[in-house]
Write a protein that holds these residues in place. Structure first.
Motif, PDB file in Angstrom:
ATOM      1  N   PHE A  51      -0.035  -0.457  -4.798  1.00 14.89           N
ATOM      2  CA  PHE A  51      -1.448  -0.048  -5.011  1.00 14.89           C
ATOM      3  C   PHE A  51      -2.001   0.850  -3.802  1.00 14.89           C
ATOM      4  CE2 PHE A  51      -1.574  -3.136  -1.623  1.00 14.89           C
ATOM      5  CZ  PHE A  51      -2.762  -2.800  -0.661  1.00 14.89           C
ATOM      6  N   SER A  52      -3.225   1.325  -4.212  1.00 16.32           N
ATOM      7  CA  SER A  52      -3.671   2.220  -3.219  1.00 16.32           C
ATOM      8  C   SER A  52      -5.037   1.890  -2.621  1.00 16.32           C
ATOM      9  CB  SER A  52      -3.901   3.850  -3.941  1.00 16.32           C
ATOM     10  OG  SER A  52      -4.772   4.662  -3.274  1.00 16.32           O
ATOM     11  N   PRO A  53      -5.172   1.619  -1.232  1.00 15.46           N
ATOM     12  CA  PRO A  53      -6.507   1.620  -0.636  1.00 15.46           C
ATOM     13  C   PRO A  53      -7.478   2.527  -0.810  1.00 15.46           C
ATOM     14  CG  PRO A  53      -4.648   0.940   0.581  1.00 15.46           C
ATOM     15  CD  PRO A  53      -4.150   1.540  -0.314  1.00 15.46           C
ATOM     16  N   ASN A  87     -15.083  -2.351  -1.740  1.00 19.03           N
ATOM     17  CA  ASN A  87     -14.560  -3.450  -2.426  1.00 19.03           C
ATOM     18  C   ASN A  87     -13.069  -3.563  -2.186  1.00 19.03           C
ATOM     19  OD1 ASN A  87     -16.888  -3.272  -4.186  1.00 19.03           O
ATOM     20  ND2 ASN A  87     -16.380  -1.737  -5.496  1.00 19.03           N
ATOM     21  N   MET A  88     -12.527  -2.681  -1.771  1.00 20.26           N
ATOM     22  CA  MET A  88     -10.862  -2.981  -1.480  1.00 20.26           C
ATOM     23  C   MET A  88     -10.988  -3.544   0.085  1.00 20.26           C
ATOM     24  SD  MET A  88      -7.649  -3.091  -1.795  1.00 20.26           S
ATOM     25  CE  MET A  88      -7.337  -1.898  -3.188  1.00 20.26           C
ATOM     26  N   ILE A  89     -12.002  -3.243   0.850  1.00 17.37           N
ATOM     27  CA  ILE A  89     -12.074  -3.930   2.213  1.00 17.37           C
ATOM     28  C   ILE A  89     -12.218  -5.521   1.753  1.00 17.37           C
ATOM     29  CG2 ILE A  89     -13.302  -4.266   4.231  1.00 17.37           C
ATOM     30  CD1 ILE A  89     -13.440  -1.089   4.416  1.00 17.37           C
ATOM     31  N   GLN A  90     -13.155  -5.840   0.915  1.00 10.45           N
ATOM     32  CA  GLN A  90     -13.534  -7.111   0.707  1.00 10.45           C
ATOM     33  C   GLN A  90     -12.554  -7.903   0.230  1.00 10.45           C
ATOM     34  OE1 GLN A  90     -16.867  -7.486  -2.057  1.00 10.45           O
ATOM     35  NE2 GLN A  90     -17.207  -9.668  -1.755  1.00 10.45           N
ATOM     36  N   ASP A 128      -7.859   2.410  -5.351  1.00 15.46           N
ATOM     37  CA  ASP A 128      -8.037   1.276  -6.164  1.00 15.46           C
ATOM     38  C   ASP A 128      -9.318   0.395  -5.502  1.00 15.46           C
ATOM     39  OD1 ASP A 128      -5.845   1.494  -7.614  1.00 15.46           O
ATOM     40  OD2 ASP A 128      -4.498   0.610  -6.478  1.00 15.46           O
ATOM     41  N   LYS A 129      -9.876  -0.509  -6.440  1.00 13.79           N
ATOM     42  CA  LYS A 129     -11.133  -1.152  -5.916  1.00 13.79           C
ATOM     43  C   LYS A 129     -10.798  -2.532  -5.294  1.00 13.79           C
ATOM     44  CE  LYS A 129     -13.831   2.180  -6.932  1.00 13.79           C
ATOM     45  NZ  LYS A 129     -14.111   3.285  -5.503  1.00 13.79           N
ATOM     46  N   GLN A 130      -9.773  -3.089  -5.667  1.00 15.44           N
ATOM     47  CA  GLN A 130      -9.376  -4.368  -5.101  1.00 15.44           C
ATOM     48  C   GLN A 130      -7.843  -4.608  -5.236  1.00 15.44           C
ATOM     49  OE1 GLN A 130     -11.182  -7.192  -7.921  1.00 15.44           O
ATOM     50  NE2 GLN A 130      -9.330  -6.921  -9.520  1.00 15.44           N
ATOM     51  N   LEU A 131      -7.369  -5.625  -4.552  1.00 15.16           N
ATOM     52  CA  LEU A 131      -5.686  -5.697  -4.381  1.00 15.16           C
ATOM     53  C   LEU A 131      -5.270  -6.363  -5.770  1.00 15.16           C
ATOM     54  CD1 LEU A 131      -5.522  -7.865  -0.864  1.00 15.16           C
ATOM     55  CD2 LEU A 131      -4.727  -5.439  -1.622  1.00 15.16           C
ATOM     56  N   PRO A 132      -4.283  -6.043  -6.044  1.00 14.46           N
ATOM     57  CA  PRO A 132      -3.572  -6.466  -7.371  1.00 14.46           C
ATOM     58  C   PRO A 132      -3.452  -8.153  -7.102  1.00 14.46           C
ATOM     59  CG  PRO A 132      -1.894  -5.278  -6.358  1.00 14.46           C
ATOM     60  CD  PRO A 132      -3.119  -5.124  -5.464  1.00 14.46           C
ATOM     61  N   ASP A 133      -3.046  -8.597  -8.323  1.00  8.45           N
ATOM     62  CA  ASP A 133      -2.690 -10.292  -8.377  1.00  8.45           C
ATOM     63  C   ASP A 133      -1.567 -10.365  -7.473  1.00  8.45           C
ATOM     64  OD1 ASP A 133      -2.306 -12.525  -8.737  1.00  8.45           O
ATOM     65  OD2 ASP A 133      -1.671 -12.722 -10.659  1.00  8.45           O
ATOM     66  N   ILE A 134      -1.524 -10.626  -6.127  1.00  7.82           N
ATOM     67  CA  ILE A 134      -0.264 -10.762  -5.354  1.00  7.82           C
ATOM     68  C   ILE A 134      -0.379 -12.152  -4.548  1.00  7.82           C
ATOM     69  CG2 ILE A 134      -0.087  -8.290  -5.000  1.00  7.82           C
ATOM     70  CD1 ILE A 134      -1.436  -8.414  -2.317  1.00  7.82           C
ATOM     71  N   ALA A 138       1.021  -1.218   0.031  1.00  5.73           N
ATOM     72  CA  ALA A 138      -0.074  -0.097   0.047  1.00  5.73           C
ATOM     73  C   ALA A 138       0.673   1.232   0.048  1.00  5.73           C
ATOM     74  CB  ALA A 138      -0.774   0.014   1.263  1.00  5.73           C
ATOM     75  N   ARG A 139       0.527   1.984  -1.011  1.00  2.57           N
ATOM     76  CA  ARG A 139       1.562   3.366  -1.077  1.00  2.57           C
ATOM     77  C   ARG A 139       0.458   4.554  -1.731  1.00  2.57           C
ATOM     78  NH1 ARG A 139       7.379   3.768  -3.741  1.00  2.57           N
ATOM     79  NH2 ARG A 139       5.953   3.573  -5.633  1.00  2.57           N
ATOM     80  N   ASP A 140       0.262   5.405  -0.653  1.00  3.37           N
ATOM     81  CA  ASP A 140      -0.427   6.454  -1.038  1.00  3.37           C
ATOM     82  C   ASP A 140      -0.498   7.422   0.236  1.00  3.37           C
ATOM     83  OD1 ASP A 140      -2.578   5.651   0.735  1.00  3.37           O
ATOM     84  OD2 ASP A 140      -3.763   4.859  -0.830  1.00  3.37           O
ATOM     85  N   ALA A 141      -1.626   8.526  -0.072  1.00  2.00           N
ATOM     86  CA  ALA A 141      -1.502   9.584   0.869  1.00  2.00           C
ATOM     87  C   ALA A 141      -1.816   9.050   2.541  1.00  2.00           C
ATOM     88  CB  ALA A 141      -2.535  10.749   0.481  1.00  2.00           C
TER      89      ALA A 141
END
Length: 429
Positions: free
Chosen positions: A268-270, A301-304, A273-279, A242-245
Motif C-alpha cells: 500500500f502507499s502512505p 486518514n492514513m495517519i488515523q 491510499d486513505k487507509q490501511l488495507p485489511d491486514i 508500505a511501498r511508494d516513493a
C-alpha cells in the motif's frame, strides 16, 4: 554436492566513485542485448544501486555479504541464480579491499574473479600499475579483466590498453559521459523510478562503451547446499507493506523471507491510499519521507488508520524512514517541519551531514538479528531502551530498538533471513 556453472565476475574498483554501478548496469544491458540471461547482485547493504541494477537487468537484485547475509545464504542465492543465468554480475562496495568483510573477501570466499573498474582520467601508464596492484595484492583473489572508465579519447584508450600486461586484458573502455551520469543525492543515487530518462542515460552510456569481443568472462561453479525450508510461522498472516516513493528501501530477500514464512504480502502507499488495507501486521520500511512531508502530513486518514492499527495492539516493524513517519514531527534539510503520526513521542530532524553508518547486530532475549544503519537525521526523544545494536567493526555506532506495545522501531534496516524466527515473532498477531 551438486553445482551449477555460469560466467561470473565481481565488479570492483580501487575506491568509491570510480563508476561501478554505471558499469554494472550497462554490462547487464549489454549482455541482455545479446539474448543472455543476466542476474545481478550487490555486495553489502544498499537500496539505491540495486534499483538501477534491477531496471538494467530486468530482475530483482539481491545482497551478498559474508556478515549480514552470511556465507551460507549468499552461496544459496548464487547457486539459485546460476540455475537461471548465463552471466552473474556482482557489484562490489567501496574499494576492492576496503572494509570488513570487503569485496575481496567475498570474491575469495566463492572463487569469483574480479573485473576491475578504474577511473582512467588524468593518467596513462599508471592505470596499468593500479590494475596490476589490484591483481597481486592478495594471493586468494585475481583480476580477470579491467574496464577503463572516463577515457578521454581513442588515443588515450590505446595508451591504457598497451600499458596492461598480457595477463590483464581490457574488456572495455568507457568514454567520459558527464551529461549522462546517474544523478544522486545525499544517500547515494536517486531512486531509479525518479530518473525519468534512465533508459536514455543507459543507452547513451552503452553507446560510449568500446568492447573487446575477444575477452570473455570465466565460468564459475556454484555448489548447491541443502537448506531446510522455513517453518510456516506466519501462515495466513496478512502483512501490509508500505511501498511508494517515500518508502522504497526494501530488500527483495526480506519479502522472500516473509513469503517463505507463509505470510500474505499486501502493498500500500502512505502517500496516496486513505487507509490501511485489511491486514494483521504492518511493515514500514525506510525511504525518503522527508521529501514528501506535505503529502504524508496531509493524509490524515492514513495517519488515523495507522493509529487504529497501533492501538489495537497489532504488530508493527518500522525501519529508519518508517520510524520517522511514526514520530510526532519531521524536519527536512530546508528546515520545513511537518506533523506526522505521533505514535512515537519523538521529533526527527535531517542534518547537513551523515549521522550514522555501519553494520549492526541486535541481541534480544538471546536472539541475534543483523542489519545496517545509514541516515542523515537525528531523533529527539525521552524514550529509553535497553536494546541496542553493536557494530562488528568496532565503530561506536549503536542504534536503539524502541519497543512500544507491538511496535518495534529502529534506525536499523534488518535483514530478515538473519533471524526469521524473531521476525515472525514480531509480526505474529
Amino acid at each position: 554436492m551438486q553445482s551449477q556453472s555460469c560466467a561470473a565476475v565481481v565488479i570492483a574498483a580501487p575506491a568509491s566513485g570510480q563508476g561501478k554501478t554505471t558499469v554494472t548496469a550497462v554490462l547487464a544491458r549489454h549482455y541482455r542485448q545479446q539474448n543472455k540471461q543476466v542476474r545481478v547482485f550487490k555486495v553489502g547493504p544498499d537500496f539505491l544501486d540495486p534499483m538501477v541494477l534491477e531496471y538494467a537487468s530486468g530482475h530483482p537484485v539481491y545482497q551478498l555479504d559474508l556478515w549480514m547475509v552470511g556465507k551460507q545464504h549468499s552461496q544459496q542465492l548464487l547457486a539459485e541464480a546460476a540455475q537461471q543465468a548465463d552471466i552473474i554480475l556482482i557489484e562490489g562496495v567501496m574499494g576492492l579491499f576496503d572494509g570488513e568483510p570487503s569485496t575481496a573477501d567475498l570474491a575469495a570466499a566463492f572463487g569469483i574473479p574480479i573485473l576491475a573498474v578504474i577511473d582512467a582520467s588524468s593518467m596513462a601508464q599508471t592505470f596499468a600499475a593500479i590494475a596490476v596492484g589490484l591483481d597481486q595484492y592478495r594471493k586468494d583473489t585475481r583480476v580477470a579483466a579491467v574496464i577503463a572508465n572516463k577515457v578521454g579519447s581513442e588515443r588515450h584508450a590505446d595508451m591504457l590498453k598497451k600499458a596492461l600486461p598480457n595477463t590483464l586484458p581490457c574488456l572495455a573502455t568507457l568514454f567520459r559521459q558527464t551529461e549522462h551520469a546517474l544523478p544522486s543525492r545525499y544517500l547515494g543515487l536517486q531512486q531509479a523510478n525518479e530518473v525519468t530518462d534512465l533508459e536514455q542515460r543507459l543507452s547513451h552510456t552503452l553507446d560510449a562503451f568500446d568492447f573487446d569481443n575477444t575477452v570473455s568472462l570465466p565460468n564459475i561453479d556454484f555448489p548447491f547446499i541443502d537448506v531446510e525450508p522455513l517453518p510456516l510461522l506466519l501462515e495466513g498472516v496478512k502483512i501490509g507493506i508500505a511501498r511508494d516513493a517515500a518508502f522504497s528501501f526494501l530488500y527483495q530477500a526480506n519479502l522472500d523471507c516473509l513469503e517463505a514464512l507463509g505470510a500474505d504480502l499486501i502493498f500500500f502507499s502512505p502517500l496516496t491510499d486513505k487507509q490501511l488495507p485489511d491486514i494483521d501486521s504492518l511493515y514500514l520500511p525506510g525511504g525518503y519521507p522527508e521529501l514528501h512531508l506535505e503529502t504524508l502530513s496531509q493524509n490524515t486518514n492514513m495517519i488515523q488508520s495507522i493509529h487504529q492499527h497501533y492501538h489495537a495492539n497489532k504488530p508493527i516493524i518500522a525501519e529508519c524512514g518508517g520510524m520517522l513517519y511514526l514520530c510526532e514531527s519531521l524536519t527536512d534539510k530546508a528546515d520545513n517541519t511537518a506533523s506526522l503520526c505521533g505514535i512515537l513521542p519523538a521529533k526527527a530532524k535531517l542534518q547537513a551531514r551523515l549521522t550514522a553508518l555501519g553494520l549492526q547486530e541486535v541481541n534480544i532475549n538471546g536472539a541475534a538479528i543483523r542489519g545496517h544503519t545509514y541516515h542523515h537525521s537525528l531523533l529527539s526523544t525521552e524514550l529509553v531502551s535497553e536494546i541496542s545494536g553493536q557494530c562488528p567493526n568496532g565503530k561506536s555506532v549503536s542504534e536503539v530498538v524502541y519497543q512500544q506495545q507491538r511496535l518495534n522501531a529502529s534506525y536499523i534496516h534488518f535483514y530478515f533471513y538473519s533471524n526469521p524466527h524473531l521476525i515472525a515473532a514480531w509480526l505474529t498477531p
